[in-house]
Design a protein around this motif. Structure first.
Motif, PDB file in Angstrom:
ATOM      1  N   LEU A   1      -8.894   2.764  11.151  1.00 23.94           N
ATOM      2  CA  LEU A   1      -7.838   1.743  11.155  1.00 23.94           C
ATOM      3  C   LEU A   1      -6.800   2.061  12.232  1.00 23.94           C
ATOM      4  CD1 LEU A   1      -6.329  -0.629   9.717  1.00 23.94           C
ATOM      5  CD2 LEU A   1      -5.318   1.067   8.236  1.00 23.94           C
TER       6      LEU A   1
ATOM      7  N   PHE B   1       0.812  -1.214   0.000  1.00 24.48           N
ATOM      8  CA  PHE B   1       0.000   0.000   0.000  1.00 24.48           C
ATOM      9  C   PHE B   1       0.847   1.265   0.000  1.00 24.48           C
ATOM     10  CE2 PHE B   1      -4.554  -0.140   0.058  1.00 24.48           C
ATOM     11  CZ  PHE B   1      -4.781  -1.494   0.034  1.00 24.48           C
TER      12      PHE B   1
ATOM     13  N   ARG C   1       2.583  18.400  11.552  1.00 22.58           N
ATOM     14  CA  ARG C   1       2.620  17.089  10.901  1.00 22.58           C
ATOM     15  C   ARG C   1       2.484  15.983  11.946  1.00 22.58           C
ATOM     16  NH1 ARG C   1       2.416  19.895   6.698  1.00 22.58           N
ATOM     17  NH2 ARG C   1       0.361  18.998   6.950  1.00 22.58           N
TER      18      ARG C   1
ATOM     19  N   ILE D   1      -9.180  -6.471   5.657  1.00 20.84           N
ATOM     20  CA  ILE D   1      -8.933  -5.032   5.771  1.00 20.84           C
ATOM     21  C   ILE D   1      -9.738  -4.312   4.710  1.00 20.84           C
ATOM     22  CG2 ILE D   1      -7.211  -3.212   5.686  1.00 20.84           C
ATOM     23  CD1 ILE D   1      -5.176  -5.255   6.512  1.00 20.84           C
TER      24      ILE D   1
ATOM     25  N   GLU E   1       3.179  12.080   4.821  1.00 17.37           N
ATOM     26  CA  GLU E   1       3.297  13.244   5.697  1.00 17.37           C
ATOM     27  C   GLU E   1       4.699  13.822   5.648  1.00 17.37           C
ATOM     28  OE1 GLU E   1       1.047  14.994   7.629  1.00 17.37           O
ATOM     29  OE2 GLU E   1      -0.407  13.848   6.488  1.00 17.37           O
ATOM     30  N   LEU E   2       5.695  12.921   5.555  1.00 17.10           N
ATOM     31  CA  LEU E   2       7.092  13.380   5.530  1.00 17.10           C
ATOM     32  C   LEU E   2       7.344  14.336   4.378  1.00 17.10           C
ATOM     33  CD1 LEU E   2       9.452  10.376   6.390  1.00 17.10           C
ATOM     34  CD2 LEU E   2       9.247  12.560   7.574  1.00 17.10           C
TER      35      LEU E   2
ATOM     36  N   PHE F   1     -10.598  -0.585   2.923  1.00 16.03           N
ATOM     37  CA  PHE F   1     -10.202   0.806   2.791  1.00 16.03           C
ATOM     38  C   PHE F   1     -11.377   1.651   2.335  1.00 16.03           C
ATOM     39  CE2 PHE F   1      -6.058  -1.021   3.011  1.00 16.03           C
ATOM     40  CZ  PHE F   1      -5.379  -0.086   3.769  1.00 16.03           C
TER      41      PHE F   1
ATOM     42  N   GLY G   1       1.541   7.677  12.662  1.00 13.89           N
ATOM     43  CA  GLY G   1       1.970   6.677  11.687  1.00 13.89           C
ATOM     44  C   GLY G   1       3.069   5.805  12.247  1.00 13.89           C
TER      45      GLY G   1
ATOM     46  N   VAL H   1       2.036  -2.374  15.313  1.00 16.61           N
ATOM     47  CA  VAL H   1       1.805  -3.563  14.486  1.00 16.61           C
ATOM     48  C   VAL H   1       2.991  -4.514  14.598  1.00 16.61           C
ATOM     49  CG1 VAL H   1       1.440  -4.422  12.142  1.00 16.61           C
ATOM     50  CG2 VAL H   1       0.333  -2.320  12.867  1.00 16.61           C
TER      51      VAL H   1
ATOM     52  N   LEU I   1      -1.641   8.157  -3.526  1.00 14.32           N
ATOM     53  CA  LEU I   1      -2.799   7.310  -3.227  1.00 14.32           C
ATOM     54  C   LEU I   1      -3.739   7.240  -4.429  1.00 14.32           C
ATOM     55  CD1 LEU I   1      -3.992   5.628  -0.983  1.00 14.32           C
ATOM     56  CD2 LEU I   1      -5.299   7.603  -0.249  1.00 14.32           C
TER      57      LEU I   1
ATOM     58  N   TYR J   1       1.852   3.665  15.087  1.00 11.97           N
ATOM     59  CA  TYR J   1       1.049   2.595  14.508  1.00 11.97           C
ATOM     60  C   TYR J   1       1.943   1.478  13.977  1.00 11.97           C
ATOM     61  CZ  TYR J   1      -1.520   0.649  10.492  1.00 11.97           C
ATOM     62  OH  TYR J   1      -2.052  -0.171   9.551  1.00 11.97           O
ATOM     63  N   ILE J   2       3.012   1.860  13.233  1.00 16.93           N
ATOM     64  CA  ILE J   2       3.929   0.850  12.694  1.00 16.93           C
ATOM     65  C   ILE J   2       4.570   0.066  13.832  1.00 16.93           C
ATOM     66  CG2 ILE J   2       6.116   0.523  11.475  1.00 16.93           C
ATOM     67  CD1 ILE J   2       5.341   2.806   9.643  1.00 16.93           C
TER      68      ILE J   2
ATOM     69  N   ILE K   1       2.459  12.074  11.438  1.00 14.50           N
ATOM     70  CA  ILE K   1       3.641  11.214  11.337  1.00 14.50           C
ATOM     71  C   ILE K   1       3.828  10.431  12.627  1.00 14.50           C
ATOM     72  CG2 ILE K   1       6.148  11.195  11.155  1.00 14.50           C
ATOM     73  CD1 ILE K   1       6.001  13.586   9.398  1.00 14.50           C
TER      74      ILE K   1
ATOM     75  N   LEU L   1      -1.319  -3.821   6.869  1.00 15.31           N
ATOM     76  CA  LEU L   1      -1.346  -2.820   7.939  1.00 15.31           C
ATOM     77  C   LEU L   1      -0.052  -2.003   7.946  1.00 15.31           C
ATOM     78  CD1 LEU L   1      -2.895  -4.838  10.891  1.00 15.31           C
ATOM     79  CD2 LEU L   1      -3.976  -3.101   9.484  1.00 15.31           C
ATOM     80  N   LEU L   2       1.082  -2.699   7.811  1.00 20.21           N
ATOM     81  CA  LEU L   2       2.364  -2.001   7.890  1.00 20.21           C
ATOM     82  C   LEU L   2       2.592  -1.102   6.684  1.00 20.21           C
ATOM     83  CD1 LEU L   2       4.789  -4.621   9.373  1.00 20.21           C
ATOM     84  CD2 LEU L   2       4.081  -2.454  10.350  1.00 20.21           C
TER      85      LEU L   2
ATOM     86  N   LYS M   1       5.460  16.379   3.173  1.00 27.37           N
ATOM     87  CA  LYS M   1       4.846  17.684   3.395  1.00 27.37           C
ATOM     88  C   LYS M   1       5.720  18.585   4.256  1.00 27.37           C
ATOM     89  CE  LYS M   1       0.118  15.974   3.072  1.00 27.37           C
ATOM     90  NZ  LYS M   1      -1.017  15.533   3.896  1.00 27.37           N
TER      91      LYS M   1
ATOM     92  N   THR N   1       0.403   0.262   4.910  1.00 32.96           N
ATOM     93  CA  THR N   1      -0.475   1.428   5.065  1.00 32.96           C
ATOM     94  C   THR N   1       0.168   2.450   5.991  1.00 32.96           C
ATOM     95  OG1 THR N   1      -2.338  -0.060   4.860  1.00 32.96           O
ATOM     96  CG2 THR N   1      -2.812   2.144   5.642  1.00 32.96           C
ATOM     97  N   GLY N   2       0.776   1.967   7.086  1.00 30.84           N
ATOM     98  CA  GLY N   2       1.470   2.865   8.000  1.00 30.84           C
ATOM     99  C   GLY N   2       2.612   3.582   7.306  1.00 30.84           C
ATOM    100  N   LEU N   3       3.366   2.836   6.488  1.00 33.69           N
ATOM    101  CA  LEU N   3       4.463   3.450   5.742  1.00 33.69           C
ATOM    102  C   LEU N   3       3.923   4.529   4.810  1.00 33.69           C
ATOM    103  CD1 LEU N   3       6.571   0.301   4.875  1.00 33.69           C
ATOM    104  CD2 LEU N   3       7.235   2.183   6.346  1.00 33.69           C
ATOM    105  N   MET N   4       2.783   4.223   4.178  1.00 27.88           N
ATOM    106  CA  MET N   4       2.176   5.201   3.282  1.00 27.88           C
ATOM    107  C   MET N   4       1.853   6.488   4.042  1.00 27.88           C
ATOM    108  SD  MET N   4      -1.498   4.949   1.395  1.00 27.88           S
ATOM    109  CE  MET N   4      -2.414   5.256   2.877  1.00 27.88           C
ATOM    110  N   LEU N   5       1.250   6.342   5.231  1.00 29.34           N
ATOM    111  CA  LEU N   5       0.903   7.520   6.026  1.00 29.34           C
ATOM    112  C   LEU N   5       2.138   8.343   6.341  1.00 29.34           C
ATOM    113  CD1 LEU N   5      -1.624   6.185   8.687  1.00 29.34           C
ATOM    114  CD2 LEU N   5      -2.078   7.585   6.695  1.00 29.34           C
ATOM    115  N   VAL N   6       3.191   7.645   6.829  1.00 23.79           N
ATOM    116  CA  VAL N   6       4.406   8.354   7.231  1.00 23.79           C
ATOM    117  C   VAL N   6       5.055   9.024   6.024  1.00 23.79           C
ATOM    118  CG1 VAL N   6       6.710   8.053   8.169  1.00 23.79           C
ATOM    119  CG2 VAL N   6       4.787   6.890   9.213  1.00 23.79           C
TER     120      VAL N   6
END
Lengths: 287, 333
Positions: free
Chosen positions: B255, A37, B295, B67, A106-107, B69, B301, B308, A219, B304-305, B298, A95-96, A109, A98-103
């Motif tokens: 999530l 993701f 931000r 999962i 944001e990074l 989305f 995020g 998990v 995305l 969360y990582i 982050i 799940l992971l 930005k 997706t977390g990487l995608m979020l980080v």
């Protein structure tokens, strides 16, 4: 007729970009079963890196190289730090990533903000040829050529080299490959880097066609990438190429006839494929 | 998939049977409006609505092991059902109820369709296909500007009874408690146990003779229905709905909340929603101190990582671990 040719060229060039984006997605899923993701984020990083370096040096070639390097680095880091810990656990992988995608989203930005960054076409490719009523934009032809070159090289690597053979064997049966004494973890890393680099390449090539980039494109195009892969069949490069072009052409034609429905058409194609052949056009039987 | 497990059985027993603790929490929540100001009340109402949404997500993620989305789509249908209906009709209680029920029915039908399309193949497909459908939902809502006013959003009136925030606080609290009880009953029912069996080992569940596709679709329908109700409550509370309620970001909020709180036990979703909302509020205020806090996502995020990777049972699991250790120590003495 002239409109048809124009739309076809536009569709094929978009399709080639989708191919660069989704071939990595398809390979990574096919070989490792990882649904990445964060793939779209790598696409976006490639676009940013390329546009920046192109703006600084004025050379589009350097931009492309920068995008590929950044994509490979981001991909390698993700694979080593996070994804390699959870091979075989599908839920945790999604799940992971997706977390990487979020980080990652944001990074980017922090230095660039969430506003758009304009992206230009290289000067040599800005003009277009005119044959009668047909207008051929040079950049689109350039995209199609690059796409074809990459597809040919990728297919040759997969078909002819030992590495490609290992990857194909790994898609079929990862345990057996390991039993034969091949370090499949290294192959995994390689494919992940390759897929990420391809995605980043797609990003920088797509950026001038879009005119501007922002953190959301990751995305957005990842979604299209997923649909392309679902239509073509997970893990099949031929299927991915075919469905990329199909999706590119379909959205190009509908965008002309009825612009609002361009995205919907891809979804409809996907629904039809899922109803008739759930594993995708070129996929192996449903599991 | 078996690596992600819920709280161990013994832990679960002590936690879940602790009705006293639950009653105490509800009583505390019931007293809060008397001692806090309006902003905290509004925040809590929001958390109650979003907790139900996160719990419905937990049914998919924590119990069934799929999962989604596009879960926000059902939330959005619930919200838009209320807003569109009330923008065009009189805001009586009957109409509000009717709008909620219509949205509920639409959500259930769509969830059956998407579940059938995607869950036949592989659970991973569900993630991709729901993402695509969510995007279509956003585009549809954007295109129907004359009805929804797109991203700028639409406002509408609700009946004056529901404007009373003090009263609505208790309605929302009641909604949370009832939803919790309903989902608790669902997840501990035979059907819910089959869902857990599917999560742990789908092949085995199939060989035992369960029609796993049917059970997975039931799970998506229940989750979709609860999300739709949560969306309706959210719309009544905000009296404003924009296309952001349909977007992937809303789903990712659920999530994050579910994973950070702890998945596979509805408590985690509630706790996670509370943490994410309060921490988000606090951290975005810190943006005045240093722009890096703009931000703050982050931080979530990364948290969360880490969760998990190293604490798949979330904050609830960590709390349980600590209390168990303390309990073990006191026994030794």
């Amino acid at each position: 007729m002239d409109i048809f040719v124009n739309l076809t060229i536009a569709g094929l060039s978009t399709g080639m970009m989708y191919y660069l984006l989704s071939s990595g997605l398809s390979l990574i899923y096919g070989l490792m079963g990882v649904l990445n993701f964060a793939h779209g984020s790598v696409f976006m990083y490639g676009a940013y890196a390329g546009v920046l370096v192109f703006g600084l040096t004025g050379s589009f070639t350097f931009g492309i190289i920068a995008a590929i390097v950044v994509g490979a680095i981001v991909g390698y880091t993700m694979e080593r730090l996070v994804i390699s810990r959870v091979y075989g656990q599908h839920l945790a992988q999604i799940l992971l990533t997706t977390g990487l995608m979020l980080v990652l989203n944001e990074l980017i930005k922090i230095p660039f903000g969430s506003n758009i960054l304009p992206a230009f076409q290289p000067e040599a490719l800005q003009s277009s040829w005119q044959i009668g009523e047909i207008v051929i934009v040079k950049y689109r032809i350039f995209l199609i050529i690059i796409g074809l070159v990459v597809a040919t090289i990728l297919n040759a690597v997969m078909a002819k080299t030992k590495l490609g053979m290992t990857v194909r064997a790994g898609v079929q049966n990862p345990e057996m490959v390991q039993v034969l004494g091949i370090n499949i973890k290294k192959v995994f890393s390689f494919v992940f880097i390759l897929g990420s680099a391809l995605s980043a390449l797609g990003g920088i090539l797509m950026a001038p066609a879009l005119g501007a980039i922002n953190p959301e494109i990751g995305l957005m195009y990842q979604m299209t990438g997923f649909m392309v892969v679902v239509i073509g069949g997970m893990g099949s490069l031929t299927g991915t190429l075919f469905s990329s072009l199909l999706v590119g052409l379909a959205s190009s034609y509908t965008a002309y006839v009825y612009p609002d429905a361009a995205t919907a058409v891809i979804v409809i194609v996907m629904i039809v494929v899922l109803l008739i052949k759930p594993s995708g056009l070129f996929g192996k039987g449903a599991e | 998939m078996q690596q992600i497990k819920t709280v161990a059985p013994s832990v679960r027993k002590s936690l879940m049977n602790n009705w006293m603790l639950q009653i105490i929490i509800v009583v505390i929540l019931a007293v809060i409006p008397f001692i806090t100001g309006r902003p905290t009340q509004n925040m809590l109402i929001l958390i109650f609505c979003m907790s139900v949404f996160a719990m419905s997500y937990d049914i998919l993620l924590g119990y069934t092991g799929v999962i989604s989305f596009g879960h926000a789509m059902f939330f959005g249908i619930g919200a838009y059902g209320i807003s569109i209906y009330l923008a065009n009709a009189k805001a009586t209680m009957g109409n509000i109820l009717l709008a909620t029920l219509i949205a509920l029915a639409v959500s259930m039908i769509i969830s059956v369709f998407i579940g059938f399309l995607s869950l036949r193949v592989k659970n991973t497909y569900y993630a991709m296909i729901t993402l695509a459908f969510a995007q279509v939902g956003v585009i549809l809502a954007e295109k129907a500007r004359h009805i929804t006013n797109g991203y700028d959003g639409m406002t509408f009136r609700v009946s004056s009874v529901l404007m009373n925030k003090m009263l609505f606080y208790y309605i929302a609290l009641g909604f949370l408690v009832l939803s919790f009880i309903f989902m608790w009953k669902f997840t501990t029912s035979p059907t819910g146990r089959v869902l857990v069996a599917i999560r742990e080992n789908e092949q085995r569940a199939k060989f035992i003779g369960f029609n796993t596709l049917r059970y997975k679709i039931i799970s998506t329908v229940v989750a979709g229905a609860m999300a739709s109700l949560a969306g309706s409550m959210y719309a009544i509370h905000m009296r404003f709905v924009s296309t952001s309620v349909l977007g992937v970001a809303k789903t990712i909020d659920a999530l994050l909340a579910t994973v950070i709180g702890g998945m596979g036990n509805l408590y985690g979703a509630i706790l996670g929603t509370g943490i994410v909302n309060f921490a988000g509020e606090y951290l975005s205020k810190l943006a005045k101190v240093h722009p890096i806090f703009e931000r703050w996502y982050i931080i979530f995020g990364l948290l969360y990582i880490l969760i998990v990777l190293f604490a798949p049972q979330g904050v609830i699991g960590l709390i349980k671990k600590i209390t168990n250790k303390i309990a073990a120590k006191s026994v030794k003495r």
